[in-house]
Design an enzyme around this catalytic site. Structure first.
Site, mmCIF file in Angstrom:
data_model
loop_
_atom_site.group_PDB
_atom_site.id
_atom_site.type_symbol
_atom_site.label_atom_id
_atom_site.label_comp_id
_atom_site.label_asym_id
_atom_site.label_seq_id
_atom_site.Cartn_x
_atom_site.Cartn_y
_atom_site.Cartn_z
ATOM 1 N N ARG A 112 -10.336 5.321 -10.619
ATOM 2 C CA ARG A 112 -8.948 5.577 -11.046
ATOM 3 C C ARG A 112 -8.663 7.084 -11.046
ATOM 4 N NH1 ARG A 112 -7.637 6.033 -16.162
ATOM 5 N NH2 ARG A 112 -9.119 4.497 -16.911
ATOM 6 N N TYR A 167 17.096 5.436 -3.123
ATOM 7 C CA TYR A 167 16.570 4.065 -3.104
ATOM 8 C C TYR A 167 16.912 3.368 -4.428
ATOM 9 C CZ TYR A 167 13.081 0.381 -3.447
ATOM 10 O OH TYR A 167 12.457 -0.813 -3.639
ATOM 11 N N ASP A 200 12.325 12.593 -1.587
ATOM 12 C CA ASP A 200 11.789 11.363 -1.006
ATOM 13 C C ASP A 200 12.070 11.432 0.495
ATOM 14 O OD1 ASP A 200 11.388 8.790 -0.008
ATOM 15 O OD2 ASP A 200 12.002 7.827 -1.879
ATOM 16 N N LYS A 236 5.872 2.133 4.318
ATOM 17 C CA LYS A 236 6.802 2.168 5.453
ATOM 18 C C LYS A 236 6.133 2.809 6.682
ATOM 19 C CE LYS A 236 9.653 1.001 2.121
ATOM 20 N NZ LYS A 236 9.343 -0.034 1.247
HETATM 21 C C1 LIG Z 1 13.306 5.550 0.438
HETATM 22 C C2 LIG Z 1 12.380 4.720 -0.382
HETATM 23 N N1 LIG Z 1 11.685 5.309 -1.352
HETATM 24 C C3 LIG Z 1 10.815 4.623 -2.128
HETATM 25 C C4 LIG Z 1 10.647 3.265 -1.968
HETATM 26 C C5 LIG Z 1 9.687 2.521 -2.860
HETATM 27 O O1 LIG Z 1 8.503 2.305 -2.183
HETATM 28 P P1 LIG Z 1 7.476 1.104 -2.534
HETATM 29 O O2 LIG Z 1 8.179 -0.164 -2.187
HETATM 30 O O3 LIG Z 1 6.291 1.401 -1.690
HETATM 31 O O4 LIG Z 1 7.214 1.198 -3.994
HETATM 32 C C6 LIG Z 1 11.343 2.612 -0.958
HETATM 33 C C7 LIG Z 1 11.166 1.165 -0.749
HETATM 34 O O5 LIG Z 1 11.882 0.541 -0.002
HETATM 35 C C8 LIG Z 1 12.228 3.359 -0.144
HETATM 36 O O6 LIG Z 1 12.939 2.783 0.837
#
Ligand SMILES: Cc1ncc(COP(=O)(O)O)c(C=O)c1O
Length: 378
Positions: free
Chosen positions: A38, A91, A163, A188
């Site tokens: 961890r 998101y 992000d 992704k």
């Molecule tokens: C732009 C973006 N940031 C963060 C996330 C969250 O990622 P995770 O689903 O791996 O937790 C997503 C998920 O679709 C996303 O599209």
């Protein structure tokens, strides 16, 4: 023995043994070496190094999901009574984290539309522990002019987070604009094959120490098998993303000419409101686009159900093309008012373009568009 494995072993171990108690105490105090997975694991550390190199930061921290990367990074940098300035176009899960979870912990977030630069600068001027940005945005594909905002944030002592999931490290270089923490949902593009859930936060030493400490306590660390799969995915990242960039441009141009499509949101189209920023800031326009049909919710569902090559599935960034209606999943947790403010309508479709032949994708869209009633066209 002669011959070494080309691929390093996967360290599927939760714990590490020591010859002496002094050695164990040394690692526990100085955080050099391994004591418990961890905290750190060699397979996870290896992929963290690869990603840190790709993004141009000293460190990357691996997490169990993109949301774990976001939650740990934000929590490590703001206290009760603190303030966050965020772009509204983020998101859905991140919006819920800031708007619901953190507001319940007495951390206020001020949301401003990402294109309202003056208003953003004014809010940054009032002071913020964190300036939280996303570019390109999910699902409207707005492109945020990052450098001036990052500069303003630093002027007020804010930690600037971005992000960068939609762009991947192939299409943009946030390190050049002074971003302190670059976040990826590795679920992704980085993983790239729809088979892992993972996240990263890339940063320099001071942020690394803070976020590492939170990861150790909150526990959302990446596991070794996921680290191995991510490392494998990263080997083809550049190839995949180049093909996705090409495909998405072709698909966007096709959709842009269809009478049953009201608007196409793709930063590579000259009519896109952020086209000039995207050209300056990105080396490729990406594999993501969204579009609005001239249709109601039920007709849009019919369109979705008619897709064949393109799978009806949430998530994005992998080799297989996926389509989703944001209103039914990524933004389902938002109130109708917040959804409207984010521009998420009932006829909005988000498309993650994969690496299939572009012609196949266009054929599929063409036949699915016939499912949208002709009376819906203008
Ligand atoms: C732009 C973006 N940031 C963060 C996330 C969250 O990622 P995770 O689903 O791996 O937790 C997503 C998920 O679709 C996303 O599209």
């Amino acid at each position: 023995m002669k011959g070494k494995p080309v691929i390093p072993p996967v360290y599927l171990t939760a714990t590490y043994e020591f010859d002496t108690s002094d050695d164990l105490i040394d690692v526990a105090l100085n955080h050099e070496g391994y004591i418990y997975s961890r905290w750190d694991n060699p397979t996870v550390v290896a992929v963290e190094k690869t990603l840190a190199n790709l993004e141009g930061y000293d460190h990357a921290l691996g997490f169990s999901s993109g949301m774990a990367a976001i939650a740990n990074s934000v929590l490590a940098n703001v206290r009760a009574g603190g303030r966050i300035v965020a772009t509204r176009e983020i998101y859905g899960g991140t919006f819920e984290l800031l708007n619901e979870v953190l507001s319940g912990l007495h951390i206020e977030t001020v949301f401003v539309n990402c294109w309202q630069t003056d208003q953003l600068l004014a809010e940054i001027e009032k002071g913020a522990a964190v300036l939280y940005l996303e570019s390109p945005t999910n699902p409207m594909l707005r492109v945020v002019d990052i450098e001036p905002l990052a500069q303003a944030g630093h002027g007020q002592g804010s930690v600037v987070m971005l992000d960068a999931t939609f762009a991947s490290p192939v299409n943009q270089r946030p390190v050049e604009w002074g971003v302190d923490v670059v976040i990826h949902s590795a679920t992704k593009y980085l993983g790239g094959h729809h088979d892992i859930t993972a996240g990263f936060a890339c940063c320099n030493q001071a942020q690394y120490e803070k976020i590492w400490h939170y990861r150790k306590i909150l526990g959302g660390v990446m596991d070794p098998m996921t680290a191995f799969l991510t490392q494998r995915g990263l080997k083809t990242l550049d190839l995949r993303v180049q093909k996705q960039n090409e495909n998405a441009m072709k698909v966007a141009e096709y959709l842009n000419q269809q009478p049953k499509v009201k608007v196409v949101n793709y930063p590579g189209l000259p009519a896109h409101p952020d086209y000039e920023i995207a050209r300056r800031q990105m080396s490729g326009f990406g594999g993501m686009l969204s579009f609005e049909l001239t249709a109601d919710f039920d007709q849009t569902k019919r369109f979705m159900d008619a897709l064949k090559t393109i799978k009806l599935a949430t998530s994005l960034g992998g080799v297989t093309s996926l389509a989703t209606q944001p209103i039914t999943n990524t933004h389902i947790g938002l109130s109708p008012e917040d959804r409207a403010k984010a521009g998420v309508s009932e006829s909005l479709v988000r498309l993650s373009v994969g690496i299939e032949a572009a012609e196949l994708l266009i054929q599929d869209l063409e036949q699915a568009l016939t499912a949208v009633a002709p009376e819906a066209t203008p």
